[in-house]
Write a protein that holds these residues in place. Structure first.
Motif, PDB file in Angstrom:
ATOM      1  N   LYS A   6      32.737   3.652 -24.787  1.00 51.68           N
ATOM      2  CA  LYS A   6      31.860   4.159 -25.865  1.00 51.68           C
ATOM      3  C   LYS A   6      30.400   3.864 -25.584  1.00 51.68           C
ATOM      4  CE  LYS A   6      35.271   4.146 -29.491  1.00 51.68           C
ATOM      5  NZ  LYS A   6      36.000   3.168 -30.301  1.00 51.68           N
ATOM      6  N   ARG A  36      32.405   9.282 -16.132  1.00 44.33           N
ATOM      7  CA  ARG A  36      31.077   9.537 -16.714  1.00 44.33           C
ATOM      8  C   ARG A  36      30.057   8.459 -16.375  1.00 44.33           C
ATOM      9  NH1 ARG A  36      29.736  10.027 -23.017  1.00 44.33           N
ATOM     10  NH2 ARG A  36      27.616  10.827 -22.801  1.00 44.33           N
ATOM     11  N   ALA A  58      25.727   2.329 -17.478  1.00 42.36           N
ATOM     12  CA  ALA A  58      24.423   2.887 -17.866  1.00 42.36           C
ATOM     13  C   ALA A  58      23.378   1.801 -18.085  1.00 42.36           C
ATOM     14  CB  ALA A  58      24.563   3.761 -19.107  1.00 42.36           C
ATOM     15  N   ALA A  82      22.162  -2.603 -18.517  1.00 49.22           N
ATOM     16  CA  ALA A  82      22.413  -3.726 -19.416  1.00 49.22           C
ATOM     17  C   ALA A  82      22.452  -3.177 -20.838  1.00 49.22           C
ATOM     18  CB  ALA A  82      21.304  -4.758 -19.259  1.00 49.22           C
ATOM     19  N   ILE A  94      21.432  -2.364 -24.174  1.00 49.55           N
ATOM     20  CA  ILE A  94      20.135  -2.335 -24.859  1.00 49.55           C
ATOM     21  C   ILE A  94      20.283  -2.849 -26.292  1.00 49.55           C
ATOM     22  CG2 ILE A  94      18.183  -0.884 -25.553  1.00 49.55           C
ATOM     23  CD1 ILE A  94      19.032   1.036 -23.249  1.00 49.55           C
ATOM     24  N   GLY A 144      20.619  -1.939 -14.922  1.00 53.29           N
ATOM     25  CA  GLY A 144      21.525  -2.987 -14.451  1.00 53.29           C
ATOM     26  C   GLY A 144      22.755  -2.416 -13.752  1.00 53.29           C
ATOM     27  N   LYS A 152      17.034   6.817 -31.322  1.00 55.44           N
ATOM     28  CA  LYS A 152      17.046   8.168 -30.739  1.00 55.44           C
ATOM     29  C   LYS A 152      15.746   8.916 -31.025  1.00 55.44           C
ATOM     30  CE  LYS A 152      22.095   8.360 -31.230  1.00 55.44           C
ATOM     31  NZ  LYS A 152      22.436   7.801 -29.934  1.00 55.44           N
TER      32      LYS A 152
END
Ligand code: HXC
Length: 259
Positions: free
Chosen positions: A24, A60, A64, A66, A68, A110, A251
């Motif tokens: 997720k 996928r 992505a 460390a 955040i 990372g 976002k």
């Protein structure tokens, strides 16, 4: 052993496989995951049956970056006093058996740094590498500013670190970041085949080879990484770190003060 954020298994009786498993959050690397990864790597390193280790993610995302959400609230005092990430990110450097990163999808921040800490990177054709920390108001903090220039040269490393853009698998292979690129469907088999080849050689020779190549690669690295880490910590004293991470989490586009 059961883990919360990774899965482990043994293939062909000799290859230890660690799969990062926080789908997720695109395998964002939080403290628990890095603790568990370290434990799993140490266990495979100590297991006489294992000759090579593979670290992989999902189609996928390798990882992505460390986490955040976890990092956003830290202050300078938190990261400096706690020596943020040194504790559980350095484990991989102590692993003496070869570690192959099998990378599909995003390997950012990372995640890219974790791949670069491995000994061999085999990438799927959909892999994307980058150091986008600049967009969050910080800089790479797990060796990216030191290992990326060693891997791809200053020009490409500056481009990636300063613009935060991603490079695809073909560009990463041209630049020398990855060892091989294969179609996604072949990634697991290719990495396993390489690991089985390595496992078939003299364990002592393999460990010596790894140690020798690292000696060539790591000259002066420790100072560079520490310099980088202190700057990384220092950026938690800025408003732009708060802004960059808050903007990501909400976002919206970040509006930086210092530019
Ligand atoms: C926490 C993350 C995350 C991360 C993605 N997610 N990356 N959570 N930390 N690094 C979460 C998203 O918030 C989202 O959760 C879910 O994963 C899916 O991501 P989306 O953004 O919806 O997917 P997509 O639009 O496909 O974009 C993929 C992406 C983007 C391009 C990879 O997620 C992205 O830019 N991520 C951040 C990459 C980054 O900046 N990495 C560097 C981190 S700093 P929800 O709940 O909304 O579904 C770093 C410093 C290292 O690594 C220093 C030393 C430790």
């Amino acid at each position: 052993m059961t883990y919360e954020t990774i899965e482990t298994r043994v293939e062909a009786g000799q290859v230890g496989i660690v799969t990062l498993n926080r789908p997720k959050a695109l395998n964002a690397l939080n403290d628990t995951l890095m603790d568990e990864l370290g434990e799993a790597l140490k266990a495979f390193d100590a297991d006489e049956a294992i000759g090579c280790i593979i670290v992989t993610g999902s189609e996928r995302a390798f990882a992505a970056g460390a986490d955040i959400a976890a990092m956003a609230k830290y202050t300078f005092a938190d990261v400096y006093k706690g020596d943020f990430i040194t504790r559980n990110w350095e484990t991989i450097r102590s692993i003496r058996k070869p570690v192959i990163a099998a990378v599909s999808g995003f390997a950012l921040g990372g995640g890219c740094e974790l791949a670069m800490m491995c000994d061999v990177i085999i990438a799927a054709d959909n892999a994307k590498f980058g150091q986008p920390e600049i967009k969050l108001g910080v800089i790479p903090g797990a060796g990216g500013t030191q290992r990326l220039p060693r891997a791809v040269g200053k020009a490409k490393a500056m481009d990636l670190v300063l613009t935060g853009r991603m490079m695809d698998a073909a560009e990463a292979e041209r630049a020398g970041l990855v060892s091989r690129v294969v179609p996604y469907e072949k990634l697991a088999d290719e990495a396993l085949a390489a690991a089985i080849v390595i496992s078939g050689f003299s364990r002592v020779a393999v460990m010596a080879a790894k140690e020798a190549v690292n000696r060539a690669y790591e000259g002066g690295l420790a100072d560079g990484v520490m310099f980088e880490r202190r700057l990384f910590h220092s950026l938690y004293a800025t408003e732009d770190q708060k802004e960059g991470m808050d903007a990501f989490l909400n976002k919206r586009a970040a509006v930086f003060k210092h530019r």
